[in-house]
Design a protein around this motif. Structure first.
Motif, PDB file in Angstrom:
ATOM      1  N   VAL A 106      29.218  51.464  63.382  1.00  0.00           N
ATOM      2  CA  VAL A 106      29.730  50.497  62.408  1.00  0.00           C
ATOM      3  C   VAL A 106      29.145  50.794  61.032  1.00  0.00           C
ATOM      4  CG1 VAL A 106      29.601  48.084  61.692  1.00  0.00           C
ATOM      5  CG2 VAL A 106      30.278  48.646  64.021  1.00  0.00           C
ATOM      6  N   PHE A 107      27.869  51.113  60.979  1.00  0.00           N
ATOM      7  CA  PHE A 107      27.238  51.440  59.706  1.00  0.00           C
ATOM      8  C   PHE A 107      27.908  52.648  59.068  1.00  0.00           C
ATOM      9  CE2 PHE A 107      24.121  48.439  60.806  1.00  0.00           C
ATOM     10  CZ  PHE A 107      23.321  48.211  59.703  1.00  0.00           C
ATOM     11  N   GLU A 123      15.013  45.015  69.436  1.00  0.00           N
ATOM     12  CA  GLU A 123      16.418  45.391  69.433  1.00  0.00           C
ATOM     13  C   GLU A 123      17.002  45.371  70.835  1.00  0.00           C
ATOM     14  OE1 GLU A 123      17.703  49.248  69.188  1.00  0.00           O
ATOM     15  OE2 GLU A 123      19.745  48.510  68.902  1.00  0.00           O
ATOM     16  N   LEU A 147      25.446  42.569  60.767  1.00  0.00           N
ATOM     17  CA  LEU A 147      24.423  43.426  61.376  1.00  0.00           C
ATOM     18  C   LEU A 147      23.248  43.597  60.424  1.00  0.00           C
ATOM     19  CD1 LEU A 147      26.335  46.281  63.217  1.00  0.00           C
ATOM     20  CD2 LEU A 147      24.950  44.464  64.216  1.00  0.00           C
ATOM     21  N   LEU A 164      35.640  54.082  67.272  1.00  0.00           N
ATOM     22  CA  LEU A 164      34.935  54.098  65.988  1.00  0.00           C
ATOM     23  C   LEU A 164      34.539  55.527  65.612  1.00  0.00           C
ATOM     24  CD1 LEU A 164      32.668  50.924  66.273  1.00  0.00           C
ATOM     25  CD2 LEU A 164      34.662  51.253  64.794  1.00  0.00           C
ATOM     26  N   VAL A 166      31.421  42.799  60.439  1.00  0.00           N
ATOM     27  CA  VAL A 166      30.358  43.079  61.401  1.00  0.00           C
ATOM     28  C   VAL A 166      29.198  43.785  60.712  1.00  0.00           C
ATOM     29  CG1 VAL A 166      29.763  44.409  63.465  1.00  0.00           C
ATOM     30  CG2 VAL A 166      31.892  43.111  63.394  1.00  0.00           C
ATOM     31  N   HIS A 167      29.526  44.709  59.820  1.00  0.00           N
ATOM     32  CA  HIS A 167      28.464  45.401  59.096  1.00  0.00           C
ATOM     33  C   HIS A 167      27.587  44.411  58.339  1.00  0.00           C
ATOM     34  CE1 HIS A 167      26.904  47.289  55.369  1.00  0.00           C
ATOM     35  NE2 HIS A 167      26.508  48.195  56.215  1.00  0.00           N
ATOM     36  N   LEU A 217      35.157  44.097  68.423  1.00  0.00           N
ATOM     37  CA  LEU A 217      34.469  43.859  67.146  1.00  0.00           C
ATOM     38  C   LEU A 217      34.478  42.371  66.806  1.00  0.00           C
ATOM     39  CD1 LEU A 217      35.700  46.867  64.980  1.00  0.00           C
ATOM     40  CD2 LEU A 217      33.405  46.480  65.910  1.00  0.00           C
ATOM     41  N   ALA A 228      37.282  43.961  60.082  1.00  0.00           N
ATOM     42  CA  ALA A 228      36.279  43.582  61.082  1.00  0.00           C
ATOM     43  C   ALA A 228      35.015  44.417  60.915  1.00  0.00           C
ATOM     44  CB  ALA A 228      36.852  43.756  62.494  1.00  0.00           C
ATOM     45  N   VAL A 229      35.188  45.701  60.637  1.00  0.00           N
ATOM     46  CA  VAL A 229      34.026  46.560  60.418  1.00  0.00           C
ATOM     47  C   VAL A 229      33.206  46.042  59.240  1.00  0.00           C
ATOM     48  CG1 VAL A 229      33.320  48.838  59.603  1.00  0.00           C
ATOM     49  CG2 VAL A 229      34.936  48.646  61.487  1.00  0.00           C
ATOM     50  N   LEU A 254      33.251  52.270  71.026  1.00  0.00           N
ATOM     51  CA  LEU A 254      32.441  53.312  70.405  1.00  0.00           C
ATOM     52  C   LEU A 254      33.258  54.572  70.172  1.00  0.00           C
ATOM     53  CD1 LEU A 254      29.794  54.471  69.411  1.00  0.00           C
ATOM     54  CD2 LEU A 254      29.190  54.996  71.787  1.00  0.00           C
ATOM     55  N   VAL A 258      24.806  51.843  74.487  1.00  0.00           N
ATOM     56  CA  VAL A 258      26.138  51.914  73.870  1.00  0.00           C
ATOM     57  C   VAL A 258      26.222  50.939  72.700  1.00  0.00           C
ATOM     58  CG1 VAL A 258      28.593  51.538  74.227  1.00  0.00           C
ATOM     59  CG2 VAL A 258      27.259  52.666  75.989  1.00  0.00           C
ATOM     60  N   LEU A 259      25.660  49.759  72.884  1.00  0.00           N
ATOM     61  CA  LEU A 259      25.692  48.776  71.796  1.00  0.00           C
ATOM     62  C   LEU A 259      24.960  49.290  70.570  1.00  0.00           C
ATOM     63  CD1 LEU A 259      25.400  45.312  73.472  1.00  0.00           C
ATOM     64  CD2 LEU A 259      26.909  45.923  71.599  1.00  0.00           C
ATOM     65  N   THR A 260      23.814  49.916  70.799  1.00  0.00           N
ATOM     66  CA  THR A 260      23.079  50.490  69.678  1.00  0.00           C
ATOM     67  C   THR A 260      23.923  51.540  68.963  1.00  0.00           C
ATOM     68  OG1 THR A 260      21.020  50.114  70.868  1.00  0.00           O
ATOM     69  CG2 THR A 260      20.952  51.662  69.033  1.00  0.00           C
ATOM     70  N   ASP A 261      24.597  52.357  69.769  1.00  0.00           N
ATOM     71  CA  ASP A 261      25.455  53.379  69.162  1.00  0.00           C
ATOM     72  C   ASP A 261      26.608  52.745  68.397  1.00  0.00           C
ATOM     73  OD1 ASP A 261      23.869  55.361  70.124  1.00  0.00           O
ATOM     74  OD2 ASP A 261      25.112  55.841  71.864  1.00  0.00           O
ATOM     75  N   ILE A 262      27.131  51.642  68.926  1.00  0.00           N
ATOM     76  CA  ILE A 262      28.207  50.958  68.211  1.00  0.00           C
ATOM     77  C   ILE A 262      27.702  50.455  66.867  1.00  0.00           C
ATOM     78  CG2 ILE A 262      29.626  48.859  68.207  1.00  0.00           C
ATOM     79  CD1 ILE A 262      30.115  49.274  71.162  1.00  0.00           C
ATOM     80  N   MET A 263      26.495  49.909  66.877  1.00  0.00           N
ATOM     81  CA  MET A 263      25.933  49.415  65.608  1.00  0.00           C
ATOM     82  C   MET A 263      25.834  50.551  64.605  1.00  0.00           C
ATOM     83  SD  MET A 263      22.858  46.854  66.783  1.00  0.00           S
ATOM     84  CE  MET A 263      22.978  45.912  68.299  1.00  0.00           C
TER      85      MET A 263
END
Lengths: 163, 163
Positions: free
Chosen positions: A24-25, B122, B31, B145, B27-28, A145, B23-24, B142, A16-21
């Motif tokens: 965010v992108f 990762e 990241l 987003l 965080v972006h 976030l 925040a996005v 998630l 899930v964290l990977t998907d959140i990253m």
DNA sequence: TCAATAATGGAAACTGGTTGTCAATATGGA
DNA sequence: TCCATATTGACAACCAGTTTCCATTATTGA
């Protein structure tokens, strides 16, 4: 060493964290794009809007390094935008009583007007964006976030480090 | 026209949404920075890691336009990275039976190895990042987003448009 | 079949950010 | 006071993406 190509089967949380990253992108890309589109009629871009906001929210003229900090970018990066914004009439330079070399940037009438218009546009946009989404969900997202942002401050874990 | 400088007093939801946008952005930025840091020992960057992932996840060689789509960037932007990745030995070009001009990009042994290592890094990183955060909160974030991303596809509302 | 159109790659110009260097100005401590 | 150090601005080089334009290759429909 496992035999499979995929070294580790990540836990659900990691997935899930990977998907959140990735989300965010994607969201970041779209926000930039749509933000540019939103304020283009005002002869602004997202970055310039952000610079106007830094001074508008501060409520009084600010130096380039101060603006850089509140924009979250480097001094030189902010300088570039500030030069452009002065050239285009959104900011004017004022002498800084506390520092001969470091001028202050103040909103002109044009800059103030553009910023107010941008804010109004943003309200309309954000309202459409959040329609039907429970306030609580949005707050939860913001909180998560923010937490992730805080944690991203701490250094990347070293392979096998125990610190 | 109101008298105050601030044209409209935004609703709580609009305010939270604005904060989410900011925040996005933050965080972006982090990241990207941390991602670059994470894979630097592998002679990768976030962007190149993403390109390797596009082919690795597809499971077979892909053309430049295909890779561009899965990276979410323009064809020409992806091309630049692909050229660099070929030059550095992570990808190799293969002839495309379906298109004489449009070559396919395949992971080399080096590329495959680097990608597997990046994935392993990762997992460690994401685990640290999510520690103590309830899985449910992450899923909620998630989901929100993703919804925002979807909505960002639809055009920016025009000032006063009813369409 | 072949002509119009679409997809592709290459290159250049541009944007918005970064880092690094240098000189000028402030600041603070011996 | 004065010297070491920190801030600041200007400039240049670079990075990663974009847009635009052009030439080449595929594809499709009359």
């Amino acid at each position: 060493m496992k035999k499979s190509t995929v070294t580790t089967r990540p836990s659900p949380k990691v997935r899930v964290l990977t998907d959140i990253m990735l989300a965010v992108f994607r969201v970041h890309g779209r926000l930039l794009e749509k933000g540019d589109e939103l304020v283009r009629p005002l002869r602004l871009t997202s970055a310039r809007w952000q610079a106007l906001g830094a001074v508008a929210l501060a409520g009084s003229p600010r130096s380039a390094p101060q603006i850089a900090v509140s924009m979250g970018m480097t001094r030189q990066g902010a300088q570039k935008q500030l030069h452009a914004l002065v050239r285009e009439g959104f900011f004017e330079q004022r002498s800084n009583p506390r520092h001969e070399r470091s001028l202050l940037y103040a909103l002109t009438a044009l800059g103030l007007h553009a910023y107010a218009q941008a804010m109004a546009l943003e309200v309309v946009w954000a309202r459409a964006l959040g329609e039907g989404l429970p306030l609580q969900d949005l707050k939860q997202t913001l909180r998560t976030l923010d937490i992730l942002y805080e944690r991203l401050d701490s250094p990347v874990p070293e392979k096998g480090s125990a610190s």
